[in-house]
Structure formats: C-alpha cells, structure tokens
Design a protein around this motif. Structure first.
Motif, PDB file in Angstrom:
ATOM      1  N   THR A   1       5.431  13.839   4.279  1.00 34.20           N
ATOM      2  CA  THR A   1       4.743  12.762   3.561  1.00 34.20           C
ATOM      3  C   THR A   1       5.398  11.419   3.848  1.00 34.20           C
ATOM      4  O   THR A   1       4.722  10.409   4.108  1.00 34.20           O
ATOM      5  N   TYR A   2       6.721  11.379   3.797  1.00 31.62           N
ATOM      6  CA  TYR A   2       7.455  10.133   4.097  1.00 31.62           C
ATOM      7  C   TYR A   2       7.134   9.651   5.509  1.00 31.62           C
ATOM      8  O   TYR A   2       6.868   8.457   5.731  1.00 31.62           O
ATOM      9  N   ALA A   3       7.152  10.574   6.464  1.00 32.21           N
ATOM     10  CA  ALA A   3       6.889  10.191   7.842  1.00 32.21           C
ATOM     11  C   ALA A   3       5.487   9.609   8.010  1.00 32.21           C
ATOM     12  O   ALA A   3       5.286   8.627   8.736  1.00 32.21           O
ATOM     13  N   LEU A   4       4.509  10.191   7.325  1.00 33.04           N
ATOM     14  CA  LEU A   4       3.132   9.703   7.442  1.00 33.04           C
ATOM     15  C   LEU A   4       2.958   8.337   6.783  1.00 33.04           C
ATOM     16  O   LEU A   4       2.296   7.443   7.332  1.00 33.04           O
ATOM     17  N   ILE A   5       3.547   8.158   5.600  1.00 30.33           N
ATOM     18  CA  ILE A   5       3.378   6.888   4.884  1.00 30.33           C
ATOM     19  C   ILE A   5       4.106   5.752   5.594  1.00 30.33           C
ATOM     20  O   ILE A   5       3.609   4.621   5.677  1.00 30.33           O
ATOM     21  N   GLU A   6       5.284   6.046   6.123  1.00 27.59           N
ATOM     22  CA  GLU A   6       6.098   5.002   6.754  1.00 27.59           C
ATOM     23  C   GLU A   6       5.896   4.928   8.263  1.00 27.59           C
ATOM     24  O   GLU A   6       6.627   4.199   8.946  1.00 27.59           O
ATOM     25  N   ALA A   7       4.934   5.653   8.802  1.00 33.04           N
ATOM     26  CA  ALA A   7       4.766   5.720  10.261  1.00 33.04           C
ATOM     27  C   ALA A   7       4.481   4.363  10.882  1.00 33.04           C
ATOM     28  O   ALA A   7       4.777   4.138  12.062  1.00 33.04           O
ATOM     29  N   ARG A   8       3.917   3.446  10.112  1.00 31.83           N
ATOM     30  CA  ARG A   8       3.580   2.132  10.665  1.00 31.83           C
ATOM     31  C   ARG A   8       4.812   1.399  11.176  1.00 31.83           C
ATOM     32  O   ARG A   8       4.726   0.560  12.071  1.00 31.83           O
ATOM     33  N   SER A   9       5.972   1.695  10.582  1.00 29.90           N
ATOM     34  CA  SER A   9       7.196   0.998  10.991  1.00 29.90           C
ATOM     35  C   SER A   9       7.676   1.452  12.364  1.00 29.90           C
ATOM     36  O   SER A   9       8.379   0.712  13.062  1.00 29.90           O
TER      37      SER A   9
ATOM     38  N   ALA B   1       9.934  13.322  10.368  1.00 30.20           N
ATOM     39  CA  ALA B   1       8.834  14.191  10.786  1.00 30.20           C
ATOM     40  C   ALA B   1       9.358  15.498  11.373  1.00 30.20           C
ATOM     41  O   ALA B   1       8.884  16.589  11.029  1.00 30.20           O
ATOM     42  N   VAL B   2      10.350  15.387  12.258  1.00 21.95           N
ATOM     43  CA  VAL B   2      10.925  16.585  12.871  1.00 21.95           C
ATOM     44  C   VAL B   2      11.599  17.453  11.807  1.00 21.95           C
ATOM     45  O   VAL B   2      11.441  18.688  11.794  1.00 21.95           O
ATOM     46  N   ALA B   3      12.361  16.817  10.918  1.00 23.42           N
ATOM     47  CA  ALA B   3      13.047  17.568   9.867  1.00 23.42           C
ATOM     48  C   ALA B   3      12.052  18.240   8.926  1.00 23.42           C
ATOM     49  O   ALA B   3      12.286  19.353   8.436  1.00 23.42           O
ATOM     50  N   GLY B   4      10.927  17.576   8.659  1.00 23.52           N
ATOM     51  CA  GLY B   4       9.900  18.168   7.804  1.00 23.52           C
ATOM     52  C   GLY B   4       9.300  19.422   8.411  1.00 23.52           C
ATOM     53  O   GLY B   4       9.108  20.434   7.729  1.00 23.52           O
TER      54      GLY B   4
ATOM     55  N   ALA C   1      -1.316  10.481   2.104  1.00 23.66           N
ATOM     56  CA  ALA C   1      -0.308   9.932   3.005  1.00 23.66           C
ATOM     57  C   ALA C   1      -0.893   9.562   4.366  1.00 23.66           C
ATOM     58  O   ALA C   1      -0.562   8.513   4.935  1.00 23.66           O
ATOM     59  N   ALA C   2      -1.764  10.416   4.890  1.00 21.06           N
ATOM     60  CA  ALA C   2      -2.216  10.259   6.278  1.00 21.06           C
ATOM     61  C   ALA C   2      -3.457   9.396   6.436  1.00 21.06           C
ATOM     62  O   ALA C   2      -3.607   8.697   7.446  1.00 21.06           O
ATOM     63  N   LEU C   3      -4.360   9.432   5.462  1.00 19.69           N
ATOM     64  CA  LEU C   3      -5.662   8.790   5.656  1.00 19.69           C
ATOM     65  C   LEU C   3      -5.570   7.280   5.892  1.00 19.69           C
ATOM     66  O   LEU C   3      -6.236   6.767   6.813  1.00 19.69           O
TER      67      LEU C   3
ATOM     68  N   LEU D   1       0.821  -1.207   0.000  1.00 17.78           N
ATOM     69  CA  LEU D   1       0.000   0.000   0.000  1.00 17.78           C
ATOM     70  C   LEU D   1       0.860   1.264   0.000  1.00 17.78           C
ATOM     71  O   LEU D   1       0.517   2.258  -0.652  1.00 17.78           O
ATOM     72  N   ALA D   2       1.975   1.242   0.708  1.00 18.90           N
ATOM     73  CA  ALA D   2       2.852   2.419   0.744  1.00 18.90           C
ATOM     74  C   ALA D   2       3.348   2.776  -0.649  1.00 18.90           C
ATOM     75  O   ALA D   2       3.434   3.956  -1.013  1.00 18.90           O
ATOM     76  N   ALA D   3       3.678   1.756  -1.447  1.00 14.83           N
ATOM     77  CA  ALA D   3       4.136   2.020  -2.814  1.00 14.83           C
ATOM     78  C   ALA D   3       3.024   2.639  -3.658  1.00 14.83           C
ATOM     79  O   ALA D   3       3.285   3.515  -4.497  1.00 14.83           O
ATOM     80  N   LEU D   4       1.792   2.207  -3.439  1.00 11.42           N
ATOM     81  CA  LEU D   4       0.672   2.801  -4.170  1.00 11.42           C
ATOM     82  C   LEU D   4       0.455   4.250  -3.731  1.00 11.42           C
ATOM     83  O   LEU D   4       0.144   5.119  -4.559  1.00 11.42           O
ATOM     84  N   GLN D   5       0.624   4.513  -2.437  1.00 13.14           N
ATOM     85  CA  GLN D   5       0.522   5.897  -1.965  1.00 13.14           C
ATOM     86  C   GLN D   5       1.591   6.774  -2.616  1.00 13.14           C
ATOM     87  O   GLN D   5       1.316   7.896  -3.045  1.00 13.14           O
TER      88      GLN D   5
END
Length: 488
Positions: free
Chosen positions: A216-224, A233-236, A410-412, A47-51
């Motif tokens: 966006t990266y932080a939201l998509i990969e947050a599951r890890s 996230a902080v850098a963003g 990314a977030a939904l 799913l992350a790749a589709l996002q």
C-alpha cells in the motif's frame, strides 16, 4: 445450549448492543469518504494523506479480522467485543482530536484494530446467546438494523461535516460506545468454546498485515519514484511470500491454505477481489467527485449516494431467493456487468451535473448490480466448503474484500494519473475520475468473466439472514459461526 429468548428484556438488550457495536464499524466505513474534502482542507493534507485516512483503517482491519474472531472464541466473545468497542471509541476520540494528518492516520490504524475485535464478535454474540428457535429472527433483525445504519451513513456523515464539523464523524462513536459497552457487560452472557490448547498464528497475522502495509505504501507514494518506494514494494512482495510459506507449514494457521483446494471457493474469492476493488475505488472517488467537481456540499454528496445501499437493503433477500432457483453463475456474471455499466454512466457526472438526470441513473444501475451479486456471492462462499468451515470461509472472504478495497484506494489514483493536489483542482480531478471509472469498469468485467468461466455448482440454498438482508457496500457480510477446530 443458549436459551435467551428474543422477546425477553435480556434478548432486546443483547440485540441493541450488538446492533450498536456493528453500526459503529459500518458507519465508519461509509461516512469517512464524504468527509475527505473537508479533512484535506482543514488539515492542509494532500491526496496521499486522504488515501491513508481511508487505508490505515482498512489495513489493520483486513489484516487482523481473522485473528479478532479467534480471540473471542478463546477468551470470551463478550469480553473481546467490549474491548473492541472501547478500543474503537478511544481511537475515534483520537481521530476527532487529531491536530494534523499524521495523527489522524495513526488513529485510523488504531480504529481498525478495534474494528477487527468487535466486527466478528457482534454476530457471534447473537449466535451464541439466543435460543435456536429465535436465532434466525434475531440475526435477521440485526442484519436489517445494521443495513439501515449503513444506508443512512453517508447522509449522517454529510450532515455532520456541514454542521458540527468533520471531527464529529469520529466523535459520534464515543457516546455510542458509552451506551453499548455497559449494556453488553450487564446483559450479554459470556460465551466461548473453552478450548485453549491451540496457538494463535501471530506470525501469520503480522506478515499478512506487513505485506499489505508495504505494498500500500509503495502504491500511494509511487509518484515520488524514490528508492524507499522500490524497496517497500519488494519487501511487501517478500512478506506476502513469507506469509504463504508460514501458513503452509503451521499446524494451526490463521488462513489454512487447504481451504483453497475447493475450486469454487477459490473462484468466488477471485470474483470478490475484482468486485470489491472496484467498489472501494468507486466510493472513495465518487464522494470527492460530487464535492470537488460538481460543487455539492458534504450533505448533498452523502445523500446522493443513498440509492445503492437502499437498494441492497430492500432487495437483497429477493436476489438470494433468485440465486437459489437459478444458481450463482448468472447473478455473479451479470451483476458485475451491471455495476460496470453504472460506473461508466458516472462519466456523465461532471460540472453542473443534474442529480436526477446524471447521478440517479448511474447509482440505480450500480445498485441493481450490487443487489444481484452480493447475496449469491456470500451463499456460494458458504456452500463451497464443508459446513464446519463456513465461519473460516466467510472470514477469509470478508478479509479479501477489505484487502481489495485497500489496494484499490492506493492504486487507482496512481493508475488514473491523479496528482497529489488533484482534488483541489476540479478540472484535473474530473479528468482523472473519468479514467478511474473506466478502470473500475474494466476490473468488474474481469470479475464477470472469472465468474462465467469458473463458477459452476449450484448454491446450497443459503437462507441465513446475514446473507440476505444487509446494506454493507464495502465488504460481504460475515457468517456468525466460527469454524470448529480452527482459530479457537
């Protein structure tokens, strides 16, 4: 003064090439969602790749669209438009040939760069080429044909996915570009304002795009739950703060913060963020729901989504006229509520759903809400600032809408509890889709509340055709005239 007449052969060629160019970007924003399940299956993507397939394009487009308009003003609108068309086609070719999800995502990011070059230039070429007496009709035709393209986009995408294959969703752009670019070079006069004394805000563009990318990266990969995600996230957020600081200090910023001194402009952009975040999330997940859960083909799913864009194309002009009479507050309050109701009706769309009984009512209510709010939103944006800054205001509003869609995609899935493999399980996806629609409806209610409490003044009577006749569902239409003294 531009003097090309619409009825002349040159006028028809100009209209054709600008419609083709804008249609490439419009089609791409609507057809890719329909292809996602097949892309995931063929490339063994999670799913992350589709996002990222959706968001890589939105990221570079949203981050660079203001800069793209300024490049055309300085170096020549035709030149930058043609460069955007060629760039977009080359990136599309790479998308169509991508051997894996990583290459596809990278190519989609390159596509967004091409889109940022050609999207502002398409309408600007019409404004700069046609005689003033013909300009309104030319823009109206451009908007109408572009709206038709946007309306049939999901159908075309579904037909391609079920027929030649999902790769042709991207490869189709190549022959369009081979027609568009030579016509532009031969028939479109070059235009620009000839001023080169100001500097481009490259630092601002880089910081803005970097902030969006990291968040966006932080939201998509947050599951890890990894340290890299937290650092991103902080850098963003830090990049976002730096962007605001740079824009505040530069003498020629990409996004002059002074424009937000208009409370009306600030308010309507907050409404824009809410509305287009919900739309972005909806159209990303709805195409998956109809295929993964309901079991329809890509063609059936794409055709099912036609009512929303068709309604906008048919009735946006009447909605604009209504807003002229009663003001923007009521349409911008009621429109999001209707959209929220349409998304809640989508909760009925599950296994063995009926198109006429379950899907059509939801899309008609959603489409009615979109019709009611989009034209007044655009008119209010243009009327909330001085006329000399209308182009800049429209560009910021358009970029804000695309950024909202980017963050939503990314977030939904994260907020809805959608796992990496959820789209391969109809039961799991259906459950998460229901939660996501409730979240989208809630965001729309917030947008409605913002409009009701903050939007006050009457619209200025915006009668620009690009505000009235269109079928774009992912971002509000751009105003063709660039702001003078900025980005040029």
């Amino acid at each position: 003064m531009p003097d090309v007449r619409l009825a002349s052969p040159q006028g028809k060629w100009i209209l054709l090439t600008t419609v083709l160019g804008s249609s490439m970007a419009l089609l791409d924003s609507t057809v890719v969602n329909v292809a996602l399940p097949r892309i995931g299956r063929d490339l063994d993507a999670d799913l992350a790749a589709l996002q990222w397939t959706v968001n890589a394009y939105l990221l570079t487009l949203a981050g660079l669209i203001l800069l793209g308009g300024s490049l055309g003003d300085r170096y020549g609108r035709r030149k930058v438009f043609v460069l955007g068309v060629v760039w977009f086609a080359a990136a599309s070719l790479l998308c169509g040939l991508a051997p894996n999800a990583g290459v596809l995502v990278a190519a989609r990011a390159l596509q967004g760069v091409g889109g940022a070059l050609l999207t502002p230039g398409s309408l600007a070429l019409i404004q700069a080429s046609f005689h003033p007496d013909d300009r309104g009709r030319a823009v109206g035709l451009w908007s109408g044909f572009g709206g038709i393209g946007a309306a049939v986009g999901p159908f075309v995408g579904g037909w391609l996915v079920d027929g030649p294959g999902w790769r042709w969703v991207f490869l189709l752009n190549v022959p369009l570009a081979l027609v568009c670019a030579p016509i532009a070079l031969r028939h479109v006069p070059e235009s620009g304002d000839g001023r080169t004394h100001t500097r481009f805000d490259v630092l601002g563009a880089v910081l803005g795009a970097l902030a969006l990318a990291l968040v966006t990266y932080a939201l998509i990969e947050a599951r890890s739950g990894s340290l890299v995600v937290a650092v991103s996230a902080v850098a963003g957020v830090a990049a976002g703060v730096a962007f605001v600081s740079v824009e505040k200090r530069r003498p020629d910023p990409m996004m002059p913060l002074g424009i937000f001194a208009s409370r009306q402009f600030t308010a309507v952009n907050l409404v824009t963020l809410c509305v287009y975040a919900a739309f972005g999330g909806f159209f990303f997940l709805a195409a998956l729901q109809l295929q993964v859960v309901v079991g329809w083909s890509a063609l059936q799913a794409g055709t099912a989504l036609l009512p929303t864009t068709a309604l906008m194309l048919l009735f946006s002009a009447r909605s604009g006229a209504l807003a002229d009479r009663i003001g923007p507050r009521v349409p911008l309050t009621v429109g999001p509520l209707l959209c929220a109701a349409g998304m809640l009706l989508m909760l009925r769309v599950g296994p063995d759903a009926s198109y006429l009984v379950d899907v059509v009512p939801a899309l008609l209510v959603l489409g009615a809400g979109m019709v009611l709010l989009v034209a007044p939103l655009t008119a209010t944006v243009l009327g909330s600032v001085d006329a000399s800054r209308a182009g800049l205001a429209s560009g910021i509003n358009n970029a804000a809408a695309r950024a909202a869609g980017l963050i939503a995609v990314a977030a939904l899935p994260l907020v809805a509890g959608m796992g990496e493999e959820a789209y391969r399980s109809p039961t799991a996806f259906d459950s998460a889709f229901g939660r996501a629609m409730v979240v989208c409806a809630g965001v729309l209610v917030v947008g409605s509340a913002v409009a009701f409490t903050t939007v006050r003044s009457l619209p200025p009577g915006c009668r620009k055709p690009e505000c009235r006749t269109h079928g774009a569902v992912m971002a509000p239409p751009l105003e063709g005239e660039r702001a003078r003294g900025r980005l040029s």
